[in-house]
Structures are given as C-alpha cells and as structure tokens.
Design a protein around this motif. Structure first.
Motif, short mmCIF file in Angstrom:
data_model
loop_
_atom_site.label_atom_id
_atom_site.label_comp_id
_atom_site.label_asym_id
_atom_site.label_seq_id
_atom_site.Cartn_x
_atom_site.Cartn_y
_atom_site.Cartn_z
N TYR A 1 0.71 -1.17 0.10
CA TYR A 1 0.05 0.03 -0.09
C TYR A 1 0.79 1.33 0.15
N ILE B 1 2.30 1.83 -3.41
CA ILE B 1 1.31 2.51 -4.43
C ILE B 1 1.15 4.08 -3.97
N PHE C 1 -3.18 -10.33 -6.79
CA PHE C 1 -2.52 -9.80 -5.70
C PHE C 1 -3.32 -10.74 -4.56
N ILE D 1 -7.33 -0.91 -5.72
CA ILE D 1 -7.39 -0.09 -4.24
C ILE D 1 -8.73 0.40 -3.84
N MET E 1 -7.87 -4.79 -2.01
CA MET E 1 -6.93 -5.80 -2.62
C MET E 1 -7.43 -7.03 -2.53
N ARG F 1 -8.01 -6.65 5.58
CA ARG F 1 -7.22 -7.42 4.86
C ARG F 1 -5.67 -7.00 4.94
#
Lengths: 347, 290
Positions: free
Chosen positions: A120, A123, B29, B230, B234, B288
């Motif tokens: 995360y 990104i 992913f 996003i 994911m 997650r």
C-alpha cells in the motif's frame, strides 16, 4: 588505514578535473554524482528504514522546479484579480529553498503515507509522484508545462566587483557536486550511527518489536523521509542549475527505477552501497552508448540486471564484497565458528 | 442534462475496461500476494498482438481478439514460471523489485520490436456512431463494453462456480490449509497469474483498435488498474468491478466539469484518498491489510 580511506577516496575523486580535461567525461561525472546523491537519499528510506518508496523522483523534481522557479521569478494568479508574484532570487538562495521545499513535501507525504505499509505504501508513493508530475504538466502558468522552464541561471557566488565564484564551468560544478555529495554522506553516516538511526534500523528489522520497546515508529519514518526528501531535493536543484532546463519529464517513474537499481545493486542499508551502485549505473549507460547499443536494449539490460541482482546478490555488491573480504582476513576457509546452544560442555 | 447523460454513458463504456483490468490484478494480488507491475505490459502486449495479427497477418478481427488473449495467457504463464515460481517464500518487497525489473525489460522489448511510432488497428465496425436522443456512442465502444462485461461474467463464473474457482478461493483464504486439503498450490498460482494476464491482454486487444498502440500505453493502464484494485480492496473481485465504474465516473465527471488535463490524476488522487480514509477499500467486509 580505515581513518584515511575516506580522505583518499575524496582526494582521488577531486583529482579528476585535473587530468580529465574532456568536457564530455566531466559531464558524465557530474550527472553521475547528482544521481548518486539521489540514490544515497533513497537508501536512507529503502535501506535503513526498509520502506520501498517508489515516488522518490517527486522530491528530486520538486527540488529542481522550486529552485528553478525561484531563481527565475514567477507570477501566478490565485483568482482572476489577485496575483502572487515572486521576483528572481539569487541562485544559492533558490537552491536552499528547493532543498527545503522538497523536505517539506517529504514531511507531508510521510505524515500521510505512513498510515499504511508494504504494498500500500509503495502504491501511495508512486501515486504521489504521478500527481506531482501531472501538476507540473498542467499548471502551465507556473511551470510552463511541457514547454519547460528555460534559461535557468547558473550558480554564482559573491559579487561581480569583489570576488565572484562562477559555477558555469564544468570543473567548478564537479567540485560543487562532490562537496554536496560528501556532505550528504557525512549527514547520513552520522544519522544512522545515532540514536535515531538505530531506531530506524530496529523498525526495519521488526516493527512490532520496535514499537513494543517504545520507539515512536511514525516519528522516525517521517524524520527519515524529510531528510531523504531534502537530499533528493538538493540533488534536483543541482541538476536544474546544471542542465539549466527543467521539464515535467523529470518526474518520470523511470528515474525512480534508476535510483532503486543503484541502491539495490550497490547494497541497500550500507553507506557505500548507493555510491558504488550510483557510479556503476551512472557510467554504464554512457559505456553502452559508446558501444553503439540501442537505448531500448540498454533498458532491457537494466531490467534484467535488476532481476539478476535480486536473485543472485540479494544483499548487493558492497555487503557481498565485505563478507568475502572479512572471511579471507579472519577465518581460514571451511572452518566456521561453532555455536553451542544451552549451558554445559559441548556434547 | 444531455451533457451529463453523455458523460455517464462514456463512463459506463470506460468502466467496463477498467473493471476488466482491475479484476485480473486483484485476483493476482489476492491469491498470490504479488503486486503485479507487469500488468500494464500484458495490456500493451495484447494490443500489439492484435496489431500484428490484424494489420500484419490479415487475420479476422474477432479471431485475432481471441488469439491475442490466449497469447497473453501464455506470456503470463511464462512470467510466472520463470520468475515468480522461484520467489514463493520471498518477501513482498523482493517480488516487487523483480516485477519492476520485468516491467522495464518488457516495455523496452516492445519498443525495440515495434518502434516507438504509434500504430493504429482497423476495426470492422461502422464509423457512424449510434445516436439516441441527444446521446451518441460508437459501435466499437459498445462492442468493447459488451466483451468486457462478458469476460468479467466469465471470470465470476470461474471463480464462484467451478472446482478450480473453489481451489482459488481456498488458496486466497488460507494457503497452508488449502495445500493440506490437497489443493495444488503451484498450479493455482500459475493459473491465476495466467488468467489475470490473459484478462489484461484482452483489455489491450479490445482497446487497441479504439485508440492507438504505443509501447508505453501500458503505464497508464497499470496505474488505472491499481486505482481500481485499491478502490475495491486488494483481492476483492466485486470491489474491483465496482471500483472500475467508480473510477470511470470520477474521471468523466472530472473531465466534464473540472479540467481535462487532470483526467489521469483522478485515479492517483483516489488511490491516496482511499488509502488514507479506508485502506481496506470501499467494499471490504474484513480487514485484509497487514
């Protein structure tokens, strides 16, 4: 010996302009030096705090744009009637400002992005760089967009009638880059050997554990980002006043990739790693070009090298050499010190 | 009002492709824990295969579309086999570095093979748009939308109603437990990556004839796919599908009422915003994020 090594290396590097008179080689050395500074700054985040920040080029570009804009002066309209204008400032001040501006952006990004980790965070950092790039493309009033900022003044210190130091010529600029690179190296070295540096390494190794012993993880991550961003900004400012033209392509992701390759190949989390990587990947494109290899092939080679290095030398060149050196010095081959677990005599 | 409806229609057409790109990425992913930076390159690969098959070899448009998607599956399987298989137990950062290397190499291979000149693909659809009241949409876009929805539906069916899909879901939930139950994890990984790659290649093959084909076309597509993933969280298939449409609407509204220059910034801004406010995505039921 170890005390004199840095002095010898810097002395050797400083001697380059004395015997390398070709402007072409000096140009390569200057750009290599600038990218090495950027790689060193990335290493602080990537190597010492373990955060894969892939938006690093944003700080480089912000430093370049801020410094260029301030030295050129600019005017933007906040609304139809209200305009905000800034008169041209001396170049050294603009460069300092560029460094600070990048550091400030690093602070903002750090505060925002370190709410997330891992994929995360990666990104978010890429997105940040892309947003900044699109602003540079589209805010034509400020940045001239794709037309680029031209005629950026070169650095001059002192006054014309008393004592003027002009950094228009390549040898002088080389020394400037070398001085700033050395300063960055010293700052990073002092930082990682300090209390803050140990905290950063601790959170890289095991974040929950670091938190449990009372390390304010976010604080140190933001600190690392600010310092790292400011250094990348300084590199950007150096770049802007050297090539004297800045366009939005400076924010392309590929430059981040170059910095990452430099750090990973050289050895992330080591002081010398980014320098070794920076020199290799600063000189390699020129070497390949001299051999008549197409740029696409060169990039394919870079991609493949990145993959191979991660597979074969996951620690990078510097730690691998270090290990080999130490092993030869301290231990005869094939005899490893044995470790006994528990108390009492070995069984 | 007409203008608003037109924007909505455009967004709907665009959303299908974004969703198609997103579900491939989110599957990879979710199941493999791999941030697939080559996704955009598979998209470009699909478009170039379409170009090669239609414009160079003169194969039928619809047949070429199927071939391009299949070639995408093959390339995806090859990447999985050569690179990712060696990295199963590696750190996610290591895998990301490898995938970035692969991305750079693939993109420049495309540049080398096809040069940087933009290519266009002739499509068999009539040039006149369909008009309905004040709205208009080209035949080609409608076809793209229809195929994208079809592929998304097929993926849903595969994941939710087949034995393979059950094994994939099991792997997603708990890799070790799935392996103990006799799921062949290696095969699931390869299949997932190949499937996701095939979907990306199909998206490229579909959009190639709408726009032009360039070696760097994948970068933007990848960025959008990441935004979609996003948005949805994911590994969340439904989320990615809805995310595709949300991103398309956000972009269209942004273009219509703010500025067209910032169209591509919209996705990135959404990424940053979502991750700050709700890092598990808009539609996540359970946490997650690690």
């Amino acid at each position: 010996m170890t005390r004199w090594k840095p002095v010898l290396i810097i002395g050797f590097l400083a001697s380059f302009p004395l015997w390398l008179t070709s402007p072409y080689f000096l140009h390569i050395l200057i750009t290599t030096g600038i990218f090495t500074i950027a790689a060193m700054s990335l290493n602080l985040l990537l190597g010492f705090t373990g955060q894969l920040s892939l938006g690093h080029v944003a700080f480089f570009g912000i430093g370049a744009y801020a410094s260029a804009l301030l030295s050129l002066g600019f005017e933007v309209h906040v609304t139809e009637d209200v305009a905000l204008g800034v008169a041209p400032k001396p170049v050294w001040l603009a460069m300092v400002f560029g460094t600070l501006a990048a550091g400030l952006c690093g602070f903002a990004l750090g505060k925002i992005a370190f709410k997330v980790r891992g994929a995360y965070f990666v990104i978010v950092s890429i997105s940040f760089a892309e947003v900044v790039r699109l602003v540079a493309v589209n805010w034509v009033e400020l940045t001239q967009g794709p037309m680029a900022l031209n005629n950026i003044p070169p650095l001059k210190l002192g006054t014309p009638d008393l004592l003027e130091l002009s950094f228009l010529r390549k040898p002088a600029y080389f020394y400037l880059v070398l001085a700033i690179a050395t300063a960055c190296y010293v700052i990073i070295r002092r930082l990682v050997n300090s209390h803050a540096g140990r905290a950063m390494i601790a959170l890289r190794e095991n974040e929950p554990l670091a938190m449990s012993v009372g390390i304010d993880v976010t604080h140190y991550l933001v600190l690392a980002t600010v310092i790292s961003a400011a250094m990348a900004g300084a590199a950007g400012a150096l770049y802007a006043h050297y090539v004297r033209i800045v366009d939005p392509d400076i924010f392309l992701f590929i430059y981040t990739v170059i910095m990452v390759i430099m750090v990973v190949t050289g050895g992330k989390g080591t002081l010398a790693g980014p320098i070794v990587g920076g020199i290799i990947f600063g000189l390699l494109p020129e070497l390949l070009r001299a051999l008549g290899i197409k740029p696409e092939l060169q990039w394919i080679a870079f991609g493949v090298v990145m993959i191979l290095v991660v597979f074969l030398l996951p620690q990078g060149i510097v730690p691998a050499l270090d290990d080999r050196w130490k092993n030869r010095k301290r231990h005869p081959p094939h005899v490893k010190p044995s470790i006994h677990v528990g108390s009492g005599a070995p069984r | 009002m007409d203008q608003f409806l037109q924007h909505c229609l455009n967004a709907l057409m665009l959303g299908g492709i974004y969703a198609l790109l997103g579900i491939g990425l989110t599957l990879i992913f979710g199941i493999m824990r791999v941030v697939n930076f080559t996704h955009g390159e598979l998209y470009a690969f699909g478009a170039y295969m379409m170009y090669a098959l239609v414009m160079r070899l003169g194969i039928d448009f619809f047949l070429a579309l199927a071939f391009a998607a299949i070639l995408g599956v093959v390339l995806g399987a090859a990447i999985e086999f050569v690179l990712l298989r060696q990295l199963r137990s590696s750190d996610i950062d290591v895998t990301m570095l490898i995938m970035i290397g692969a991305w750079i190499a693939l993109q420049n291979a495309e540049q080398l093979a096809w040069t940087g000149v933009a290519q266009s693909i002739a499509s068999p659809f009539p040039a006149d748009p369909i008009t309905l009241g004040g709205l208009s949409v080209s035949w080609n876009r409608v076809f793209v939308f229809a195929v994208a929805i079809l592929l998304i539906a097929a993926t849903y069916f595969l994941v939710n109603h087949t034995k393979l899909g059950m094994a994939m879901r099991a792997t997603f939930q708990d890799r070790e437990a799935a392996a103990l139950m006799g799921v062949r994890i290696e095969r699931i990984h390869t299949t997932t990556f190949a499937l996701g790659s095939g979907l990306a290649a199909a998206a490229g093959a579909l959009l190639g004839p709408v726009f032009v084909v360039t070696p760097t076309m994948g970068d933007l597509a990848a960025a959008k796919a990441f935004a979609v993933v996003i948005l949805g969280g994911m590994g969340n298939l439904v989320g990615a599908t809805l995310g595709g449409f949300i991103l398309a609407f956000a972009e269209e509204i942004g273009v219509g009422y703010i500025s067209s220059g910032y169209r591509d910034a919209m996705g990135f801004l959404l990424i940053i915003l979502i991750l700050l406010v709700r890092p598990t995505g808009l539609f996540a039921r359970k946490e997650r994020i690690s």
